[in-house]
Design a protein around this motif. Sequence first.
Motif, PDB file in Angstrom:
ATOM      1  N   THR A   1       0.845  -1.193   0.000  1.00  0.00           N
ATOM      2  CA  THR A   1       0.000   0.000   0.000  1.00  0.00           C
ATOM      3  C   THR A   1       0.880   1.243   0.000  1.00  0.00           C
ATOM      4  OG1 THR A   1      -0.073   0.204   2.404  1.00  0.00           O
ATOM      5  CG2 THR A   1      -1.721  -1.248   1.369  1.00  0.00           C
ATOM      6  N   ASP A   2       0.279   2.396  -0.266  1.00  0.00           N
ATOM      7  CA  ASP A   2       1.040   3.647  -0.236  1.00  0.00           C
ATOM      8  C   ASP A   2       1.680   3.859   1.133  1.00  0.00           C
ATOM      9  OD1 ASP A   2       0.265   4.090  -2.832  1.00  0.00           O
ATOM     10  OD2 ASP A   2      -1.247   5.614  -2.343  1.00  0.00           O
ATOM     11  N   THR A   3       0.945   3.556   2.183  1.00  0.00           N
ATOM     12  CA  THR A   3       1.476   3.729   3.540  1.00  0.00           C
ATOM     13  C   THR A   3       2.656   2.791   3.781  1.00  0.00           C
ATOM     14  OG1 THR A   3      -0.689   4.385   4.374  1.00  0.00           O
ATOM     15  CG2 THR A   3       0.916   3.608   6.002  1.00  0.00           C
ATOM     16  N   GLU A   4       2.547   1.563   3.321  1.00  0.00           N
ATOM     17  CA  GLU A   4       3.641   0.600   3.485  1.00  0.00           C
ATOM     18  C   GLU A   4       4.855   1.001   2.664  1.00  0.00           C
ATOM     19  OE1 GLU A   4       0.997  -3.431   4.375  1.00  0.00           O
ATOM     20  OE2 GLU A   4       1.424  -2.812   2.304  1.00  0.00           O
ATOM     21  N   GLN A   5       4.622   1.497   1.457  1.00  0.00           N
ATOM     22  CA  GLN A   5       5.741   1.960   0.640  1.00  0.00           C
ATOM     23  C   GLN A   5       6.464   3.124   1.319  1.00  0.00           C
ATOM     24  OE1 GLN A   5       4.189   2.848  -3.262  1.00  0.00           O
ATOM     25  NE2 GLN A   5       4.064   0.685  -3.854  1.00  0.00           N
ATOM     26  N   ALA A   6       5.704   4.033   1.907  1.00  0.00           N
ATOM     27  CA  ALA A   6       6.322   5.158   2.614  1.00  0.00           C
ATOM     28  C   ALA A   6       7.161   4.667   3.788  1.00  0.00           C
ATOM     29  CB  ALA A   6       5.240   6.118   3.093  1.00  0.00           C
ATOM     30  N   ALA A   7       6.692   3.630   4.472  1.00  0.00           N
ATOM     31  CA  ALA A   7       7.455   3.077   5.588  1.00  0.00           C
ATOM     32  C   ALA A   7       8.758   2.451   5.103  1.00  0.00           C
ATOM     33  CB  ALA A   7       6.612   2.046   6.332  1.00  0.00           C
ATOM     34  N   VAL A   8       8.716   1.779   3.959  1.00  0.00           N
ATOM     35  CA  VAL A   8       9.928   1.198   3.387  1.00  0.00           C
ATOM     36  C   VAL A   8      10.945   2.287   3.071  1.00  0.00           C
ATOM     37  CG1 VAL A   8      10.866   0.028   1.349  1.00  0.00           C
ATOM     38  CG2 VAL A   8       8.831  -0.875   2.476  1.00  0.00           C
ATOM     39  N   ILE A   9      10.491   3.348   2.422  1.00  0.00           N
ATOM     40  CA  ILE A   9      11.410   4.429   2.048  1.00  0.00           C
ATOM     41  C   ILE A   9      12.002   5.084   3.292  1.00  0.00           C
ATOM     42  CG2 ILE A   9      11.609   6.661   0.882  1.00  0.00           C
ATOM     43  CD1 ILE A   9      11.325   4.109  -0.891  1.00  0.00           C
ATOM     44  N   ALA A  10      11.190   5.302   4.306  1.00  0.00           N
ATOM     45  CA  ALA A  10      11.701   5.901   5.549  1.00  0.00           C
ATOM     46  C   ALA A  10      12.766   5.014   6.171  1.00  0.00           C
ATOM     47  CB  ALA A  10      10.547   6.127   6.525  1.00  0.00           C
TER      48      ALA A  10
END
Length: 272
Positions: free
Chosen positions: A225-234
């Motif tokens: 999900t977009d939220t999970e992708q953001a967590a990966v990038i962080a």
Amino acid sequence: MREFENPDHWDAAAKHYQKTAHPFTAYFAEAALARISLTPESRVLDVATGTGALALAAARTGAQVLATDFSPAMVACVQNAGLPNVEARVMDGQSLDLPDASFDATFSIFGVIMFPDWRKGLAEMHRVTAIGGYGIVATWQEMGAATFLLLGNVRRKLFPDRENMPMPAAIKALSNPLDFSRELIAAGFRDPVIESVTHAYQLDVKLLDNPDTLFGMSPDWTSLTDTEQAAVIAHVREMAGNNAVLPIPSTALIAVAQRSPTEPFSPSIVRA
């Protein structure tokens, strides 16, 4: 059919692959080339050439090179390099449209390992290798390499209950050098020598601003999900800290094996 088994997938990815993956895989292609000696009289085949990291490096030795791939766009990248001693042709590595015993050295650098029938790919490499010639195959270790390795590791850390994309069957089957040796012998080669080679993929942290350019080819990314992708990038940014580049050590196994010079005489395997 999985994405990496579809030539359309690689056609769409060819230019991106040439820019991002080719320079990295070239390190391993050079390592593979260093394990045998080529001359301007050598006939070389590169199976599943991709954008030609091995084929172009082999051509620079003066050898006569044929590069094959099932992706027309990948083949076009090799053709566009314009080297006079490289021919590139669209061809299925599981059924090579080539005569027996045609090449002094037959390579596949992270290519045959992607085939649905990778054992047939190894057997085809053996078939077209001249008596006394060499087959050289590179595979990744089981968790993959570069951005695929990084993404898989981060997913396992952040989302331990989520399944990761299964790796191609050959990568798992060949990750152990003993198993790798057995499969090469089963394909008809003899005396395989297998060595591990590690190079670090240098991830430019600025590219995290547009992560699809890094991870977009992987279902491990597109399934988030977009939220999970953001967590990966962080998390990746945290790994990099204040550094502009994040090294990702990636290990390959490179095997060199010979087509037996003691095979029984057969008219189909005599050099022209």
